[in-house]
Write a protein that holds these residues in place. Structure first.
Motif, PDB file in Angstrom:
ATOM      1  N   GLU A 176       0.965  -1.919  -0.045  1.00 47.87           N
ATOM      2  CA  GLU A 176      -0.302  -0.221  -0.063  1.00 47.87           C
ATOM      3  C   GLU A 176       0.926   0.979  -0.028  1.00 47.87           C
ATOM      4  N   VAL A 177       2.047   1.101   0.778  1.00 50.58           N
ATOM      5  CA  VAL A 177       2.424   3.191   0.447  1.00 50.58           C
ATOM      6  C   VAL A 177       3.209   2.571  -0.892  1.00 50.58           C
ATOM      7  N   GLU A 178       3.672   1.878  -1.104  1.00 52.95           N
ATOM      8  CA  GLU A 178       4.542   1.967  -2.450  1.00 52.95           C
ATOM      9  C   GLU A 178       3.172   2.675  -3.770  1.00 52.95           C
ATOM     10  N   LEU A 179       1.918   2.152  -3.664  1.00 53.17           N
ATOM     11  CA  LEU A 179       0.896   1.923  -4.073  1.00 53.17           C
ATOM     12  C   LEU A 179       1.018   3.164  -4.202  1.00 53.17           C
ATOM     13  N   PHE A 180       0.002   3.535  -2.825  1.00 49.56           N
ATOM     14  CA  PHE A 180      -0.976   5.255  -2.784  1.00 49.56           C
ATOM     15  C   PHE A 180       0.350   6.529  -3.389  1.00 49.56           C
ATOM     16  N   GLN A 181       1.884   6.536  -3.294  1.00 42.48           N
ATOM     17  CA  GLN A 181       2.307   7.398  -3.300  1.00 42.48           C
ATOM     18  C   GLN A 181       1.664   8.160  -4.640  1.00 42.48           C
ATOM     19  N   SER A 182       1.380   7.937  -5.288  1.00 41.29           N
ATOM     20  CA  SER A 182       0.802   8.035  -6.802  1.00 41.29           C
ATOM     21  C   SER A 182      -0.694   8.207  -6.701  1.00 41.29           C
ATOM     22  N   PHE A 183      -1.233   7.776  -5.456  1.00 37.98           N
ATOM     23  CA  PHE A 183      -2.734   8.110  -5.611  1.00 37.98           C
ATOM     24  C   PHE A 183      -3.222   9.721  -4.910  1.00 37.98           C
ATOM     25  N   ASP A 184      -4.404  10.137  -4.908  1.00 34.33           N
ATOM     26  CA  ASP A 184      -5.503  11.096  -4.562  1.00 34.33           C
ATOM     27  C   ASP A 184      -6.202  10.354  -3.714  1.00 34.33           C
ATOM     28  N   PHE A 185      -7.135  11.058  -2.916  1.00 34.29           N
ATOM     29  CA  PHE A 185      -7.814   9.730  -2.818  1.00 34.29           C
ATOM     30  C   PHE A 185      -9.234   9.203  -2.982  1.00 34.29           C
ATOM     31  N   SER A 186      -9.082   9.751  -4.458  1.00 32.91           N
ATOM     32  CA  SER A 186     -10.363   9.586  -5.066  1.00 32.91           C
ATOM     33  C   SER A 186      -9.268   8.181  -5.815  1.00 32.91           C
ATOM     34  N   ASP A 187      -8.121   7.719  -5.922  1.00 38.53           N
ATOM     35  CA  ASP A 187      -7.482   6.732  -6.338  1.00 38.53           C
ATOM     36  C   ASP A 187      -7.399   5.639  -5.509  1.00 38.53           C
ATOM     37  N   TYR A 188      -7.471   6.092  -3.958  1.00 32.12           N
ATOM     38  CA  TYR A 188      -7.767   5.281  -2.752  1.00 32.12           C
ATOM     39  C   TYR A 188      -8.782   4.296  -3.025  1.00 32.12           C
ATOM     40  N   LEU A 189     -10.287   4.972  -2.632  1.00 32.03           N
ATOM     41  CA  LEU A 189     -10.745   4.531  -3.033  1.00 32.03           C
ATOM     42  C   LEU A 189     -11.414   3.961  -4.028  1.00 32.03           C
ATOM     43  N   ARG A 190     -10.775   4.371  -5.057  1.00 28.26           N
ATOM     44  CA  ARG A 190     -11.107   3.052  -6.331  1.00 28.26           C
ATOM     45  C   ARG A 190     -10.342   1.708  -6.124  1.00 28.26           C
ATOM     46  N   TRP A 191      -9.260   1.716  -5.846  1.00 27.04           N
ATOM     47  CA  TRP A 191      -8.115   1.391  -5.050  1.00 27.04           C
ATOM     48  C   TRP A 191      -9.434   0.063  -3.996  1.00 27.04           C
ATOM     49  N   LEU A 192      -9.764   0.483  -2.951  1.00 29.73           N
ATOM     50  CA  LEU A 192     -10.645  -0.189  -2.008  1.00 29.73           C
ATOM     51  C   LEU A 192     -12.106  -0.818  -2.423  1.00 29.73           C
ATOM     52  N   ALA A 193     -12.414  -0.435  -3.558  1.00 29.80           N
ATOM     53  CA  ALA A 193     -13.573  -0.642  -3.704  1.00 29.80           C
ATOM     54  C   ALA A 193     -13.628  -2.508  -4.729  1.00 29.80           C
ATOM     55  N   ASP A 194     -12.058  -1.985  -5.077  1.00 29.23           N
ATOM     56  CA  ASP A 194     -11.417  -3.120  -5.944  1.00 29.23           C
ATOM     57  C   ASP A 194     -10.704  -4.495  -5.053  1.00 29.23           C
ATOM     58  N   ASP A 195     -11.461  -5.700  -5.206  1.00 28.62           N
ATOM     59  CA  ASP A 195     -11.519  -7.044  -4.255  1.00 28.62           C
ATOM     60  C   ASP A 195     -10.412  -7.329  -4.725  1.00 28.62           C
ATOM     61  N   GLU A 196      -9.611  -7.074  -5.681  1.00 23.62           N
ATOM     62  CA  GLU A 196      -8.250  -8.160  -6.821  1.00 23.62           C
ATOM     63  C   GLU A 196      -7.253  -6.983  -6.459  1.00 23.62           C
ATOM     64  N   ALA A 197      -8.019  -6.448  -5.878  1.00 24.17           N
ATOM     65  CA  ALA A 197      -5.868  -4.956  -5.654  1.00 24.17           C
ATOM     66  C   ALA A 197      -5.294  -5.679  -4.765  1.00 24.17           C
TER      67      ALA A 197
END
Length: 220
Positions: free
Chosen positions: A108-129
């Motif tokens: 998660e740390v690696e992924l979220f460096q380029s995320f904004d919160f909307s990206d985070y929510l899309r990641w959270l919505a994907d159970d296969e992420a």
């Protein structure tokens, strides 16, 4: 942890109270631990290597059984938090880790460096992420607090939103010689959680945390 029940000495020793703080991640843990120093260092959740980290009640039961620690003899308390606020806190915490490893969630740390919160929510919505093995964020808070039969197993639930007040009441009720800190440790610098959400995000958290919301009465 064994905490003095009051400041009066019995004939040879102080009377003790056996307490376990079940720490749901991102729910006031630093504040609670500050209040219970130095006794918390002697708690089985700190002393036993396989009891460290953010274990669920069921995981504590298994670990303590292996080490012959009587969980049923402990007064177990925890802290919960508004789920929408919880996720905003997680997002900022992991973005700010930047390789220091304190979170134990490298994926998660690696992924979220380029995320904004909307990206985070899309990641959270994907159970296969991609996610770290702990899957801390994928749990509901209630998942940490239930026994093998799905029943709420902790004796007392404090609220992040009024933590100092709730903790002071608990320590008074149990006659504990504990001083509640005057200020919160690790206070967040981000804005109010409501500013982070659109309708999609509001509904996403409502669905993912429906048991938390029903049990603890939270709303957006």
């Amino acid at each position: 942890m064994l905490v003095p029940k009051d400041t009066r000495r019995s004939f040879f020793r102080r009377e003790k109270k056996n307490i376990l703080f079940l720490h749901v991640p991102k729910c006031g843990g630093s504040f609670v631990e500050q209040a219970f120093l130095p006794w918390i260092r002697k708690c089985p959740s700190r002393r036993l290597r396989d009891a460290r980290g953010h274990l669920t009640y069921r995981e504590y039961s298994e670990v303590f059984d292996r080490h012959r620690v009587d969980l049923s003899a402990m007064h177990v308390f925890t802290v919960v938090r508004n789920p929408w606020d919880w996720h905003v806190s997680w997002f900022h915490y992991l973005k700010e880790d930047r390789g220091r490893g304190r979170s134990g969630m490298p994926t998660e740390v690696e992924l979220f460096q380029s995320f904004d919160f909307s990206d985070y929510l899309r990641w959270l919505a994907d159970d296969e992420a991609p996610t770290s093995p702990t899957r801390y964020i994928r749990k509901q808070q209630l998942d940490y607090l239930t026994d093998a039969n799905g029943r709420l197993a902790v004796h007392r639930v404090l609220r992040q939103e009024r933590l100092a007040e709730d903790l002071a009441k608990m320590t008074a009720d149990l006659h504990l010689a504990v001083t509640v800190p005057e200020s919160r440790a690790n206070q967040s610098s981000h804005g109010h959680y409501r500013q982070y959400y659109d309708d999609f995000g509001i509904d996403l958290i409502a669905q993912r945390h429906k048991d938390d919301i029903k049990t603890f009465g939270y709303s957006f």
